[in-house]
Design an enzyme around this catalytic site. Structure first.
Site, PDB file in Angstrom:
ATOM      1  N   THR A   1       0.819  -1.214   0.000  1.00  0.00           N
ATOM      2  CA  THR A   1       0.000   0.000   0.000  1.00  0.00           C
ATOM      3  C   THR A   1       0.853   1.265   0.000  1.00  0.00           C
ATOM      4  O   THR A   1       2.045   1.239   0.300  1.00  0.00           O
ATOM      5  CB  THR A   1      -0.934   0.035   1.230  1.00  0.00           C
ATOM      6  OG1 THR A   1      -0.146   0.079   2.420  1.00  0.00           O
ATOM      7  CG2 THR A   1      -1.838  -1.187   1.263  1.00  0.00           C
ATOM      8  N   ASP A   2       0.189   2.382  -0.316  1.00  0.00           N
ATOM      9  CA  ASP A   2       0.851   3.684  -0.228  1.00  0.00           C
ATOM     10  C   ASP A   2       0.556   4.288   1.148  1.00  0.00           C
ATOM     11  O   ASP A   2      -0.012   3.621   2.022  1.00  0.00           O
ATOM     12  CB  ASP A   2       0.408   4.599  -1.375  1.00  0.00           C
ATOM     13  CG  ASP A   2      -1.081   4.917  -1.355  1.00  0.00           C
ATOM     14  OD1 ASP A   2      -1.759   4.696  -0.319  1.00  0.00           O
ATOM     15  OD2 ASP A   2      -1.591   5.401  -2.385  1.00  0.00           O
ATOM     16  N   PHE A   3       0.907   5.525   1.331  1.00  0.00           N
ATOM     17  CA  PHE A   3       0.742   6.183   2.634  1.00  0.00           C
ATOM     18  C   PHE A   3      -0.705   6.241   3.104  1.00  0.00           C
ATOM     19  O   PHE A   3      -0.970   6.370   4.292  1.00  0.00           O
ATOM     20  CB  PHE A   3       1.334   7.601   2.582  1.00  0.00           C
ATOM     21  CG  PHE A   3       0.589   8.510   1.660  1.00  0.00           C
ATOM     22  CD1 PHE A   3      -0.445   9.312   2.147  1.00  0.00           C
ATOM     23  CD2 PHE A   3       0.900   8.576   0.314  1.00  0.00           C
ATOM     24  CE1 PHE A   3      -1.148  10.150   1.290  1.00  0.00           C
ATOM     25  CE2 PHE A   3       0.199   9.418  -0.545  1.00  0.00           C
ATOM     26  CZ  PHE A   3      -0.829  10.217  -0.051  1.00  0.00           C
ATOM     27  N   SER A   4      -1.668   6.117   2.187  1.00  0.00           N
ATOM     28  CA  SER A   4      -3.083   6.217   2.560  1.00  0.00           C
ATOM     29  C   SER A   4      -3.735   4.862   2.835  1.00  0.00           C
ATOM     30  O   SER A   4      -4.916   4.806   3.146  1.00  0.00           O
ATOM     31  CB  SER A   4      -3.852   6.955   1.461  1.00  0.00           C
ATOM     32  OG  SER A   4      -3.936   6.153   0.295  1.00  0.00           O
TER      33      SER A   4
END
Length: 154
Positions: A26-29
């Site tokens: 996943t990314d930061f979100s």
């Protein structure tokens, strides 16, 4: 040797395997980063070919004789990101041959969460031996087309 359940299964020409989304995907979100889908789909293509070889061991041995050190390399990919996946989702990855010809095969892949289509791609891979594109050996081409016909692909 029996196939490993982590590799999924091929039924009627359609390969299916499940993938759990981890934090690293996943990314930061907390949404799956777009490049993670490329890794997921690579696993699907690799396992499809592994299972095809496991079911047809003599086929892969014959291919190796005809084209030593053979490999499949991605030549082209068309991908459509429809909906996001998130951490801890359990995804279903489907891979099926769409077109088999000459030195390449196009595979259709879908990533779903339940019945919801998240990502769809057509991936053309070239057959390479000795560092050059080569025609896919006949036994392997026949096995893939048999899978394509069994899966109702057209």
């Amino acid at each position: 040797m029996a196939p490993n359940p982590l590799d999924g299964a091929v039924t009627d020409g359609l390969h299916h395997q499940q993938i759990r989304v981890y934090y690293e995907d996943t990314d930061f979100s907390g949404v799956v980063y777009h490049a993670s889908y490329l890794r997921f789909m690579e696993r699907g293509r690799t396992n499809y070919l592994r299972l095809l070889g496991a079911d047809h061991r003599a086929l892969f041995e014959e291919t190796e004789k005809e084209a030593p050190g053979f490999a499949f390399v991605v030549r082209q990919m068309k991908i459509d990101f429809k909906r996001p996946a998130k951490m801890d989702d359990l995804l279903d990855l489907y891979t099926r041959p769409k077109e088999v010809k000459g030195a390449s095969i196009t595979l259709h892949q879908q990533v779903k969460r339940g019945d919801e289509l998240l990502v769809e791609a057509d991936v053309q891979v070239a057959f390479v031996s000795g560092g050059r594109a080569r025609p896919i050996p006949k036994p392997l081409r026949i096995a893939m087309k048999a899978d394509q016909e069994a899966g109702g692909a057209g």
